[in-house]
Scaffold this motif. Structure first.
Motif, PDB file in Angstrom:
ATOM      1  N   LEU A  76      69.936 -64.863 -14.596  1.00  0.00           N
ATOM      2  CA  LEU A  76      69.071 -65.522 -13.307  1.00  0.00           C
ATOM      3  C   LEU A  76      68.049 -64.301 -13.412  1.00  0.00           C
ATOM      4  O   LEU A  76      66.974 -65.355 -12.272  1.00  0.00           O
ATOM      5  CB  LEU A  76      70.269 -65.074 -12.363  1.00  0.00           C
ATOM      6  N   SER A  77      68.061 -63.682 -13.496  1.00  0.00           N
ATOM      7  CA  SER A  77      66.654 -62.283 -13.010  1.00  0.00           C
ATOM      8  C   SER A  77      65.612 -62.711 -14.186  1.00  0.00           C
ATOM      9  O   SER A  77      64.352 -63.309 -13.556  1.00  0.00           O
ATOM     10  CB  SER A  77      66.846 -61.048 -13.765  1.00  0.00           C
ATOM     11  N   MET A  78      66.133 -62.874 -15.755  1.00  0.00           N
ATOM     12  CA  MET A  78      65.146 -63.559 -15.949  1.00  0.00           C
ATOM     13  C   MET A  78      64.313 -64.784 -15.910  1.00  0.00           C
ATOM     14  O   MET A  78      63.104 -65.227 -16.164  1.00  0.00           O
ATOM     15  CB  MET A  78      65.684 -64.127 -17.130  1.00  0.00           C
ATOM     16  N   THR A  79      64.990 -66.115 -15.013  1.00  0.00           N
ATOM     17  CA  THR A  79      64.536 -67.170 -14.132  1.00  0.00           C
ATOM     18  C   THR A  79      63.387 -66.646 -13.019  1.00  0.00           C
ATOM     19  O   THR A  79      62.553 -67.128 -12.649  1.00  0.00           O
ATOM     20  CB  THR A  79      65.611 -68.019 -13.549  1.00  0.00           C
ATOM     21  N   GLN A  80      63.698 -65.613 -12.412  1.00  0.00           N
ATOM     22  CA  GLN A  80      62.611 -65.265 -11.834  1.00  0.00           C
ATOM     23  C   GLN A  80      61.340 -64.631 -12.525  1.00  0.00           C
ATOM     24  O   GLN A  80      59.935 -64.671 -11.796  1.00  0.00           O
ATOM     25  CB  GLN A  80      63.458 -64.034 -10.254  1.00  0.00           C
ATOM     26  N   VAL A  81      61.180 -63.737 -13.586  1.00  0.00           N
ATOM     27  CA  VAL A  81      60.520 -62.881 -14.253  1.00  0.00           C
ATOM     28  C   VAL A  81      60.237 -64.781 -14.796  1.00  0.00           C
ATOM     29  O   VAL A  81      58.855 -64.584 -14.770  1.00  0.00           O
ATOM     30  CB  VAL A  81      60.920 -62.441 -15.605  1.00  0.00           C
ATOM     31  N   ASP A  82      60.384 -65.582 -15.338  1.00  0.00           N
ATOM     32  CA  ASP A  82      59.672 -66.728 -16.085  1.00  0.00           C
ATOM     33  C   ASP A  82      59.087 -67.354 -14.572  1.00  0.00           C
ATOM     34  O   ASP A  82      57.746 -68.168 -15.014  1.00  0.00           O
ATOM     35  CB  ASP A  82      60.463 -67.926 -15.657  1.00  0.00           C
TER      36      ASP A  82
END
Length: 231
Positions: A76-82
């Motif tokens: 979920l956090s990596m989606t924001q990073v992406d």
């Protein structure tokens, strides 16, 4: 002969059984507490073993659930990073370094930086040089990318800790092998996800590409233990 032998054995068995019955009847007052204790020990041992097995199963399921939940949280956090641009990603990595106690952190944010996207110093004074690769989640860092960083991290920037961070899922085998030989810390998507969720940078450095991404068991165990150290 066989029938006679069987009869003799049967008679002997009956005699022994009768003798044992007589002995028990004569000594019952002394024997029954022992029998009761043995029976209690067997029942208690069986119950204890059952409870121990149930506890082990519950603990194993709890650990598996926690690992799965942490993996979902990381993604979920990596989606924001992406969703960040490559410039924003470099700034974000610099912020993670500062969060974990790095000082004098600067972001190059320009071409021709010779692989030093972020530079700072760990709490113990070691110089950290970071190469940031904002890749699609399915991509792998190539050996060519790693070679360029190897050629500049220490010779050009004097890095004590050279850190290659990517949003890509993994490093190719050649890239990871080069990183290990040249003491370059390789943080693929799984390890970056742990960093994003709060794992301290210095707890991730020893993992150095463990499992090489791809959702492998080794990587997930390494990430899970890194996350456990955060709590």
């Amino acid at each position: 002969m066989k029938k006679r032998t069987r009869r003799q054995l049967q008679r002997w068995g009956v005699a022994v059984g009768a003798g044992l019955a007589v002995w028990l009847a004569a000594h019952w007052a002394a024997v029954w507490p022992v029998l009761l204790a043995v029976l209690f020990a067997v029942v208690a041992g069986g119950g204890g073993w059952t409870l121990w097995r149930a506890h082990r199963t519950a603990v194993g399921k709890d650990r598996q659930w926690r690992a799965q939940e942490e993996a979902r949280a990381r993604e979920l956090s990596m989606t924001q990073v992406d969703a960040l641009s490559w410039q924003e990603f470099e700034t974000y990595v610099a912020a993670l370094c500062r969060r974990d106690g790095c000082t004098k952190v600067v972001v190059s944010g320009r071409s021709g930086d010779l692989g030093a996207d972020v530079i700072g110093y760990l709490a113990d004074g070691r110089k950290v040089v970071v190469q940031c690769k904002k890749y699609a989640p399915h991509r792998s860092v190539s050996s060519h990318d790693m070679q360029k960083f190897v050629g500049t991290a220490r010779p050009e920037h004097g890095a004590d800790v050279a850190l290659f961070v990517t949003t890509g899922q993994s490093f190719t085998r050649d890239a990871l092998g080069l990183a290990v030989r040249q003491n370059i810390v390789a943080l693929h998507r799984d390890l970056l996800g742990a960093w994003v969720k709060g794992a301290h940078l210095e707890s991730l450095i020893p993992l150095n590409g463990s499992g090489n991404g791809g959702g492998s068991g080794g990587s997930k165990r390494g990430v899970f233990h890194a996350m456990r150290r955060v709590r």
